[in-house]
Design a protein around this motif. Structure first.
Motif, PDB file in Angstrom:
ATOM      1  N   CYS A 127       4.580  29.163  18.193  1.00 27.75           N
ATOM      2  CA  CYS A 127       4.182  30.364  18.947  1.00 27.75           C
ATOM      3  C   CYS A 127       3.394  31.306  18.048  1.00 27.75           C
ATOM      4  CB  CYS A 127       5.408  31.095  19.484  1.00 27.75           C
ATOM      5  SG  CYS A 127       6.325  30.219  20.757  1.00 27.75           S
ATOM      6  N   ILE A 128       3.918  31.534  16.858  1.00 26.16           N
ATOM      7  CA  ILE A 128       3.258  32.443  15.921  1.00 26.16           C
ATOM      8  C   ILE A 128       1.935  31.860  15.449  1.00 26.16           C
ATOM      9  CG2 ILE A 128       3.465  33.470  13.603  1.00 26.16           C
ATOM     10  CD1 ILE A 128       6.477  33.828  14.238  1.00 26.16           C
ATOM     11  N   ALA A 129       1.906  30.552  15.189  1.00 24.49           N
ATOM     12  CA  ALA A 129       0.663  29.909  14.760  1.00 24.49           C
ATOM     13  C   ALA A 129      -0.420  30.043  15.832  1.00 24.49           C
ATOM     14  CB  ALA A 129       0.909  28.437  14.434  1.00 24.49           C
ATOM     15  N   MET A 130      -0.058  29.873  17.105  1.00 30.80           N
ATOM     16  CA  MET A 130      -1.055  29.989  18.171  1.00 30.80           C
ATOM     17  C   MET A 130      -1.497  31.435  18.348  1.00 30.80           C
ATOM     18  SD  MET A 130      -3.112  28.597  20.258  1.00 30.80           S
ATOM     19  CE  MET A 130      -2.652  26.904  20.560  1.00 30.80           C
ATOM     20  N   ALA A 131      -0.584  32.391  18.200  1.00 24.70           N
ATOM     21  CA  ALA A 131      -0.978  33.804  18.274  1.00 24.70           C
ATOM     22  C   ALA A 131      -1.983  34.123  17.173  1.00 24.70           C
ATOM     23  CB  ALA A 131       0.247  34.705  18.169  1.00 24.70           C
ATOM     24  N   ASN A 132      -1.745  33.620  15.965  1.00 25.37           N
ATOM     25  CA  ASN A 132      -2.683  33.820  14.862  1.00 25.37           C
ATOM     26  C   ASN A 132      -4.012  33.121  15.136  1.00 25.37           C
ATOM     27  OD1 ASN A 132      -1.026  35.441  13.292  1.00 25.37           O
ATOM     28  ND2 ASN A 132      -0.080  33.705  12.271  1.00 25.37           N
ATOM     29  N   ARG A 133      -3.953  31.937  15.703  1.00 24.57           N
ATOM     30  CA  ARG A 133      -5.179  31.194  16.033  1.00 24.57           C
ATOM     31  C   ARG A 133      -6.003  31.940  17.084  1.00 24.57           C
ATOM     32  NH1 ARG A 133      -5.428  25.143  18.675  1.00 24.57           N
ATOM     33  NH2 ARG A 133      -7.681  25.145  18.974  1.00 24.57           N
ATOM     34  N   CYS A 134      -5.323  32.489  18.088  1.00 22.25           N
ATOM     35  CA  CYS A 134      -6.030  33.257  19.125  1.00 22.25           C
ATOM     36  C   CYS A 134      -6.735  34.460  18.518  1.00 22.25           C
ATOM     37  CB  CYS A 134      -5.056  33.713  20.206  1.00 22.25           C
ATOM     38  SG  CYS A 134      -4.493  32.391  21.278  1.00 22.25           S
TER      39      CYS A 134
END
Length: 139
Positions: A46-53
């Motif tokens: 979840c955190i990785a995708m938030a950072n990617r976004c």
């Protein structure tokens, strides 16, 4: 209770619905209504995708929204989803997470790159203008 999802944000508050939606919880076969399937995303993803976004799309989203987007990407990558639209709703922005450790690296980088703003309580600004002091020019 230690296996609850890390993004509920409710400080250990009992959340019956969320507990029943855990990946390891056996669905009892009750009515799903319009829900076709339940999916989950672990906290680091979840955190990785938030950072990617944030890095790739300029979207400031919360970790929970990163999880929703991550699941949507996984669903969209299925062969039977080719040519279909996937709609994702974001519950909130990530403005309240600006001080969160997930963005520590970006904060350190920004601090090094940006000048320190002046402390207007102790330093006199170059210009201080108050609208109450404005006098229009005479013609």
């Amino acid at each position: 209770r230690t296996n609850l999802h890390g993004l509920t944000g409710m400080s250990g508050m009992p959340l019956c619905l969320l507990e029943r939606l855990q990946p390891d919880y056996a669905f009892d076969g009750g009515q799903c209504g319009p829900v076709d399937e339940f999916a989950s995303c672990n906290t680091p993803d979840c955190i990785a995708m938030a950072n990617r976004c944030a890095a790739e799309e300029g979207l400031l989203v919360a970790p929970s929204s990163g999880g929703v987007i991550n699941v949507a990407v996984e669903v969209a990558s299925r062969p039977e989803m080719a040519g279909k639209n996937i709609v994702v709703l974001q519950a909130s922005s990530a403005i309240r997470y600006i001080k969160h450790p997930m963005w520590e690296q970006e904060r350190v980088e920004a601090d090094a790159a940006l000048p320190v703003p002046p402390d207007l309580d102790t330093e006199l600004p170059v210009v201080r203008w108050m609208s109450k002091d404005y006098v229009p020019p005479t013609k």
